[in-house]
Motif scaffolding. Structure first.
Motif, PDB file in Angstrom:
ATOM      1  N   LEU A 540       0.800  -1.218   0.000  1.00  0.00           N
ATOM      2  CA  LEU A 540       0.000   0.000   0.000  1.00  0.00           C
ATOM      3  C   LEU A 540       0.827   1.260   0.000  1.00  0.00           C
ATOM      4  CD1 LEU A 540      -2.706  -1.214   2.519  1.00  0.00           C
ATOM      5  CD2 LEU A 540      -2.922  -1.028   0.041  1.00  0.00           C
ATOM      6  N   GLY A 541       2.134   1.149   0.284  1.00  0.00           N
ATOM      7  CA  GLY A 541       2.970   2.330   0.212  1.00  0.00           C
ATOM      8  C   GLY A 541       4.155   2.276   1.145  1.00  0.00           C
ATOM      9  N   ASP A 542       4.980   3.307   1.056  1.00  0.00           N
ATOM     10  CA  ASP A 542       6.229   3.413   1.810  1.00  0.00           C
ATOM     11  C   ASP A 542       6.191   4.706   2.616  1.00  0.00           C
ATOM     12  OD1 ASP A 542       8.801   3.445   2.782  1.00  0.00           O
ATOM     13  OD2 ASP A 542       9.763   3.666   0.813  1.00  0.00           O
ATOM     14  N   LEU A 543       6.343   4.597   3.926  1.00  0.00           N
ATOM     15  CA  LEU A 543       6.361   5.774   4.796  1.00  0.00           C
ATOM     16  C   LEU A 543       7.634   6.588   4.637  1.00  0.00           C
ATOM     17  CD1 LEU A 543       4.967   4.074   8.022  1.00  0.00           C
ATOM     18  CD2 LEU A 543       3.736   5.687   6.563  1.00  0.00           C
ATOM     19  N   GLY A 544       8.670   5.989   4.103  1.00  0.00           N
ATOM     20  CA  GLY A 544       9.944   6.681   3.905  1.00  0.00           C
ATOM     21  C   GLY A 544      10.949   6.418   5.014  1.00  0.00           C
ATOM     22  N   SER A 545      10.503   5.944   6.174  1.00  0.00           N
ATOM     23  CA  SER A 545      11.403   5.581   7.270  1.00  0.00           C
ATOM     24  C   SER A 545      10.658   4.630   8.192  1.00  0.00           C
ATOM     25  CB  SER A 545      11.880   6.820   8.041  1.00  0.00           C
ATOM     26  OG  SER A 545      10.785   7.472   8.651  1.00  0.00           O
ATOM     27  N   THR A 546      11.400   3.936   9.037  1.00  0.00           N
ATOM     28  CA  THR A 546      10.799   2.958   9.941  1.00  0.00           C
ATOM     29  C   THR A 546      10.189   3.661  11.151  1.00  0.00           C
ATOM     30  OG1 THR A 546      12.404   1.281   9.282  1.00  0.00           O
ATOM     31  CG2 THR A 546      11.207   0.904  11.340  1.00  0.00           C
ATOM     32  N   PRO A 547       8.893   3.499  11.405  1.00  0.00           N
ATOM     33  CA  PRO A 547       8.253   4.163  12.543  1.00  0.00           C
ATOM     34  C   PRO A 547       8.443   3.360  13.827  1.00  0.00           C
ATOM     35  CG  PRO A 547       6.623   2.942  11.315  1.00  0.00           C
ATOM     36  CD  PRO A 547       7.930   2.770  10.574  1.00  0.00           C
ATOM     37  N   ASP A 548       8.033   3.947  14.946  1.00  0.00           N
ATOM     38  CA  ASP A 548       7.993   3.198  16.198  1.00  0.00           C
ATOM     39  C   ASP A 548       6.842   2.207  16.201  1.00  0.00           C
ATOM     40  OD1 ASP A 548      10.218   4.245  17.421  1.00  0.00           O
ATOM     41  OD2 ASP A 548       9.127   5.810  18.496  1.00  0.00           O
ATOM     42  N   GLU A 564      -2.890   5.045  11.847  1.00  0.00           N
ATOM     43  CA  GLU A 564      -2.149   6.013  12.664  1.00  0.00           C
ATOM     44  C   GLU A 564      -0.703   5.554  12.766  1.00  0.00           C
ATOM     45  OE1 GLU A 564      -2.116   7.771  17.240  1.00  0.00           O
ATOM     46  OE2 GLU A 564      -3.928   6.819  16.445  1.00  0.00           O
ATOM     47  N   VAL A 565       0.204   6.422  12.394  1.00  0.00           N
ATOM     48  CA  VAL A 565       1.635   6.110  12.391  1.00  0.00           C
ATOM     49  C   VAL A 565       2.309   6.867  13.538  1.00  0.00           C
ATOM     50  CG1 VAL A 565       3.790   6.292  11.090  1.00  0.00           C
ATOM     51  CG2 VAL A 565       1.655   5.686   9.919  1.00  0.00           C
ATOM     52  N   LEU A 566       3.109   6.151  14.310  1.00  0.00           N
ATOM     53  CA  LEU A 566       3.885   6.744  15.392  1.00  0.00           C
ATOM     54  C   LEU A 566       5.348   6.742  14.974  1.00  0.00           C
ATOM     55  CD1 LEU A 566       1.294   5.212  16.684  1.00  0.00           C
ATOM     56  CD2 LEU A 566       2.410   5.743  18.826  1.00  0.00           C
ATOM     57  N   PRO A 567       5.833   7.847  14.405  1.00  0.00           N
ATOM     58  CA  PRO A 567       7.193   7.885  13.869  1.00  0.00           C
ATOM     59  C   PRO A 567       8.231   7.758  14.974  1.00  0.00           C
ATOM     60  CG  PRO A 567       5.851   9.638  12.952  1.00  0.00           C
ATOM     61  CD  PRO A 567       5.097   9.071  14.106  1.00  0.00           C
ATOM     62  N   ALA A 568       9.415   7.323  14.576  1.00  0.00           N
ATOM     63  CA  ALA A 568      10.499   7.076  15.525  1.00  0.00           C
ATOM     64  C   ALA A 568      10.845   8.344  16.281  1.00  0.00           C
ATOM     65  CB  ALA A 568      11.720   6.533  14.793  1.00  0.00           C
ATOM     66  N   GLY A 569      10.850   8.240  17.609  1.00  0.00           N
ATOM     67  CA  GLY A 569      11.288   9.330  18.455  1.00  0.00           C
ATOM     68  C   GLY A 569      10.316  10.480  18.612  1.00  0.00           C
ATOM     69  N   GLU A 570       9.144  10.390  18.016  1.00  0.00           N
ATOM     70  CA  GLU A 570       8.159  11.473  18.109  1.00  0.00           C
ATOM     71  C   GLU A 570       7.066  11.093  19.109  1.00  0.00           C
ATOM     72  OE1 GLU A 570       8.506  14.290  16.692  1.00  0.00           O
ATOM     73  OE2 GLU A 570      10.110  13.884  15.257  1.00  0.00           O
ATOM     74  N   ASP A 571       6.280  12.076  19.551  1.00  0.00           N
ATOM     75  CA  ASP A 571       5.234  11.795  20.521  1.00  0.00           C
ATOM     76  C   ASP A 571       3.850  12.222  20.038  1.00  0.00           C
ATOM     77  OD1 ASP A 571       5.519  14.506  20.617  1.00  0.00           O
ATOM     78  OD2 ASP A 571       5.935  14.645  22.760  1.00  0.00           O
TER      79      ASP A 571
END
Length: 604
Positions: A540-548, A564-571
């Motif tokens: 379905l697609g590529d987020l561009g980086s590995t999320p948490d 819902e995507v929880l990106p690495a190191g973000e809150d």
């Protein structure tokens, strides 16, 4: 690829989410925008890495084309703010912000996204057997304190999923004259949302404290006041009947104070509301000369409208406090026979241990499954450690499904029923039995001793279940397994994170038939057909980086879904649109205000 503790991170998020929500939402907290533009790219060359054939899209979804909703909540110097956004699935670039919003409140952005918005459902329900088709969100109920930025409207409002978003914007409408402070949390302790699956206009929310229960119907106009209740009604426990109708009278099993109680307890009564009066009550439903100091539903109503309850029943002869036990309420019987204690072959009650809070330990939602009118459940301790029994309940009788199995895991494990079998995560293993508790089979096991088996896909299709397994090195595996052990599929370095439903079920309280199942691997999002995962997947697609983490907020009919995507190191979270019929359909949702914590409304 090794996850370096992604399962462990998921557990930490689950623990945090359980502390915050206190109820069975998907694991995970907030996160911020993922790297990359979320467009999905165009090469789709990740298929070989999945060890599955690539498909040009998935077929057989529920064909739901309704409007989708998510929230955006952010903080600035004036406080915390939240808005509801609508998406046209026919054109995901068409995003509409509701004119009824929240501004300047003290609640955090995460709390606003979680507590301000709730789905109202409709479905086609068979009058003969209660079976369900076309189960979907009809409207979103939400709270607000601004209209187009002006403090001219507040309280409850609702927005529809029907119609043409481009033409009329699906403008939300105020519901009742209730104020914002009372409407702020739609998930507060004691709030009960009574769905009307025949007509969402007749759904109602009940809220307020002891002796101050209040009703608001979804068809109340902006100037109609909420309905009060009898001051003797302490708490509504469960709806009396789960199938909506045109009857203006809604009844609930309720706790009621009475001058004749002797043990500082309450009577179990049938309280209710109607559109033109406050409340109705009937006599005590408990055995003669008894009262209760605790009452809670176990699961939802069954197809025959019966409801299981956990009650701590006190005899007025001695008022001795005992452990709570399981009872069955059948509204079709005469009043004196409606409530029956559930017993085993030795006429022993099924007891629920008392927790550290002084109340009975109830099964987590993920530890309770149904097939037909049979319940299967286990009760895990708060620590998620130690051995436990698993139970089978049918009619007025209970038995052991399995005895002294390893712990289900309080926040992480599961029990799933389907195709005549029951599967559960017990310790580091996945085990299944036939529906009577025989033919025990170990289907899978993890080399890690804690949180090695987890899932957010609480359903099945054609005997397939979906869970994540971690090993002692931290590597994750997305596993699809037949509950009888006859077939399996494993995808290394990946995790299942949610599913779409068929919109069909044997009752509105048992909507667990899967249609599509979603997974992520590194920054890629994919999906498989639940009934035949080995057929292949659509990327379905590529987020561009590995999320948490990646998650969904409950099951819903596809093909259009929000994640819902929880990106690495973000809150703070970011919402993306996906369409399982179209490869690389992944698309980030943009908003017309400061981007904060984005969250799909439950059911999208």
């Amino acid at each position: 690829m090794t996850s370096h503790g992604r399962i462990t991170g998921l557990l930490a998020l689950a623990l945090a989410g359980a502390v915050i929500t206190g109820c069975g939402e998907s694991s995970g907290g907030g996160g911020n925008g993922a790297g990359g533009n979320g467009s999905g790219g165009g090469d789709n060359e990740s298929g070989a890495d999945w060890n599955l054939s690539q498909l040009p899209g998935l077929e057989g979804d529920a064909d739901n084309q309704d409007i989708l909703y998510f929230s955006n909540s952010y903080q600035d110097d004036d406080g915390n703010h939240s808005s509801l956004y609508a998406i046209n699935p026919a054109n995901p670039d068409s995003i509409f912000r509701q004119h009824l919003t929240v501004e300047g409140t003290g609640s955090s952005p995460e709390a606003l996204g979680r507590t301000l918005y709730r789905p109202l459902y409709e479905a086609d329900i068979d009058e003969n057997d209660g079976s369900v088709d076309n189960y979907r969100v009809s409207d979103v109920l939400f709270a607000h304190n601004r209209e187009s930025g002006i403090a001219s409207s507040e309280g409850f409002a609702r927005a529809s999923t029907d119609g043409d978003l481009i033409v009329n914007g699906q403008m939300g409408v105020r519901v009742s004259s209730e104020n914002f402070d009372n409407a702020l949390s739609l998930r507060s302790v004691g709030a009960l949302l009574r769905q009307n699956y025949v007509d969402a206009d007749r759904a109602e929310i009940v809220y307020g404290g002891a002796n101050n229960q209040t009703h608001v119907r979804m068809n109340f106009g902006a100037n109609e006041d909420p309905l009060g209740t009898s001051p003797t009604l302490i708490e509504y426990i469960a709806p009396y009947s789960h199938v909506g109708s045109d009857d203006n009278i809604y009844r609930y099993l309720s706790l009621k104070s009475d001058d004749s109680t002797q043990c500082n307890g309450y009577f179990l009564t049938r309280g209710g509301s109607r559109a033109d009066s406050t409340s109705l009550t009937v006599e005590n439903q408990l055995p003669a000369a008894s009262e209760t100091n605790y009452a809670a539903p176990l699961g939802g109503p069954l197809t025959d409208n019966t409801q299981y309850l956990v009650l701590n029943v006190l005899s007025q002869s001695d008022c001795q406090d005992k452990e709570a036990s399981l009872w069955r309420y059948d509204p079709s019987l005469a009043v004196e026979f409606r409530l029956t204690q559930v017993l085993n072959e030795a006429n022993e009650p099924l007891l629920f241990p008392t927790g550290a809070t002084g109340f009975p330990i109830m099964p987590a939602d993920r530890h309770l499954a149904r097939e037909g009118n049979v319940l299967f459940f286990g009760i895990a301790s708060g620590s998620g450690l130690g051995q436990q029994d698993l139970y089978r309940v049918e009619g007025d009788s209970w038995s052991l499904l399995a005895e002294q199995e390893n712990s289900l895991g309080f926040y992480t494990g599961f029990i799933i029923a389907g195709e005549g079998r029951v599967a559960a995560s017990v310790g580091s293993e996945v085990v299944s039995w036939d529906a009577a508790g025989n033919d025990r089979k170990v289907l899978d096991d993890s080399t890690t001793t804690f949180a090695g088996i987890m899932t957010d896909v609480l359903g099945s299709r054609n005997g397939w279940i979906y869970y994540n397994r971690a090993d002692h090195t931290g590597q994750d595996h997305a596993v699809a397994m037949k509950m009888d052990g006859s077939d399996s599929l494993e995808i290394a370095d990946a995790q299942w994170f949610g599913a779409s439903s068929t919109g069909k079920g044997d009752s509105v309280s048992n909507m667990t038939e899967l249609s599509e199942v979603f997974l992520w691997r590194d920054g890629y999002i994919g999906a498989v057909i639940a009934s035949n995962p080995g057929l292949g997947l659509v990327v379905l697609g590529d987020l561009g980086s590995t999320p948490d983490n990646v998650l969904m907020r409950g099951m819903a009919p596809g093909p259009h879904r929000l994640i819902e995507v929880l990106p690495a190191g973000e809150d703070e979270g970011r919402v993306y649109y996906i369409n399982t019929r179209i490869p690389n359909s992944l698309q980030a949702m943009t908003v017309e205000e400061p981007t904060g914590h984005q969250r799909p409304v439950d059911g999208f």
